[in-house]
Design a protein around this motif. Structure first.
Motif, PDB file in Angstrom:
ATOM      1  N   LYS A  48       0.836  -1.214   0.000  1.00 57.66           N
ATOM      2  CA  LYS A  48       0.000   0.000   0.000  1.00 57.66           C
ATOM      3  C   LYS A  48       0.865   1.256   0.000  1.00 57.66           C
ATOM      4  O   LYS A  48       0.546   2.243  -0.657  1.00 57.66           O
ATOM      5  N   GLN A  51       2.159   1.955  -3.415  1.00 56.11           N
ATOM      6  CA  GLN A  51       1.090   2.540  -4.233  1.00 56.11           C
ATOM      7  C   GLN A  51       0.881   4.014  -3.878  1.00 56.11           C
ATOM      8  O   GLN A  51       0.682   4.858  -4.756  1.00 56.11           O
ATOM      9  N   MET A  52       0.963   4.311  -2.585  1.00 57.28           N
ATOM     10  CA  MET A  52       0.750   5.692  -2.145  1.00 57.28           C
ATOM     11  C   MET A  52       1.838   6.629  -2.684  1.00 57.28           C
ATOM     12  O   MET A  52       1.550   7.752  -3.094  1.00 57.28           O
ATOM     13  N   ASN A  55       1.065   7.150  -6.295  1.00 51.06           N
ATOM     14  CA  ASN A  55      -0.062   8.092  -6.382  1.00 51.06           C
ATOM     15  C   ASN A  55       0.434   9.518  -6.194  1.00 51.06           C
ATOM     16  O   ASN A  55       0.085  10.409  -6.958  1.00 51.06           O
ATOM     17  N   ILE A 116      -1.928   5.166 -11.763  1.00 49.04           N
ATOM     18  CA  ILE A 116      -3.296   5.662 -11.634  1.00 49.04           C
ATOM     19  C   ILE A 116      -3.571   6.920 -12.445  1.00 49.04           C
ATOM     20  O   ILE A 116      -2.679   7.666 -12.800  1.00 49.04           O
ATOM     21  N   ASP A 117      -4.863   7.130 -12.696  1.00 51.04           N
ATOM     22  CA  ASP A 117      -5.352   8.400 -13.242  1.00 51.04           C
ATOM     23  C   ASP A 117      -5.578   9.317 -12.060  1.00 51.04           C
ATOM     24  O   ASP A 117      -6.111   8.886 -11.052  1.00 51.04           O
TER      25      ASP A 117
END
Ligand SMILES: *[C@@H]1O[C@H](CO)[C@@H](O)[C@H](O)[C@H]1NC(C)=O
Ligand SMILES: [Fe+2]
Length: 204
Positions: A48, A51-52, A55, A116-117
């Protein structure tokens, strides 16, 4: 000329090919890893966190693009956010490299990382700095969460030490930097109005 054409064709074929590995994975000893993770929780928190960071990198890239537009034209802010985007990507890479070093880079981590978008809207330089500070505060909290979870999994001492010392250190220094910038900009705008943002951008 023909050679160049052939080279382009080959390159196109290579780019088109799917990135699947046809080699069988070797049977490896696992004792050297010497880790056990209670219910895989530590690894899930690490996934996670990666991913953060990705992002955050994409969000900063969108902000950099905003300030780069000819009609916005704030080169100082643009440069600041391009740099932030590179740093966040680097953080994600470092976490991935760490897991690789510990023999923990499994499909459960790599298959679930997404590019990600993002939906980013900024009204002004101060607004962007405020959003960035908010985002970094969330990231810091999330890193603390990884530390707390991994501390309870046996044998993750080295990860916990690295995150607490090196990783978190950069994080809180970055937060202080953003807070300082936001404070200066707010004061400049209070006394100079929109000219304050223009001048602040020049010294970024
Ligand atoms: C990353 O961004 C996506 C899309 O906005 C969101 O669904 C996801 O929860 C975010 N992940 C983390 C760890 O913040
Ligand atoms: Fe980060």
């Amino acid at each position: 000329m023909m050679k160049l054409f052939a080279a382009v064709l080959i390159l196109a074929a290579v780019v088109n090919a799917q990135m699947t590995c046809r080699l069988e994975q070797p049977r490896m000893p696992v004792e050297w890893v010497g880790l056990n993770d209670k219910n895989g929780q530590c690894l899930e928190e690490m996934r996670k966190q990666i991913q953060m960071e990705i992002n955050a990198s994409n969000i900063y890239l969108a902000m950099a693009a905003h300030f780069s537009r000819d009609v916005i034209n704030r080169p100082g802010f643009a440069e600041h956010f391009f740099k932030s985007a590179r740093e966040e990507r680097e953080h994600g890479s470092k976490l991935i490299e760490y897991l690789s070093m510990r023999g923990q880079l499994t499909d459960a981590v790599t298959d679930l990382i997404h590019l990600i978008d993002v939906d980013v809207r900024v009204d002004s330089g101060a607004d962007a700095l405020r959003q960035a500070l908010e985002l970094e505060t969330k990231v810091t909290k999330s890193i603390r969460n990884v530390i707390k979870t991994c501390e309870k999994s046996p044998n993750w001492y080295h990860l916990v030490d690295w995150l607490t010392g090196e990783f978190l250190d950069e994080q809180i220094t970055g937060q202080r930097d953003l807070a300082g910038k936001l404070s200066t900009l707010t004061k400049m705008m209070a006394s100079q109005g929109p000219l304050g943002e223009f001048l602040f951008d020049k010294q970024l």
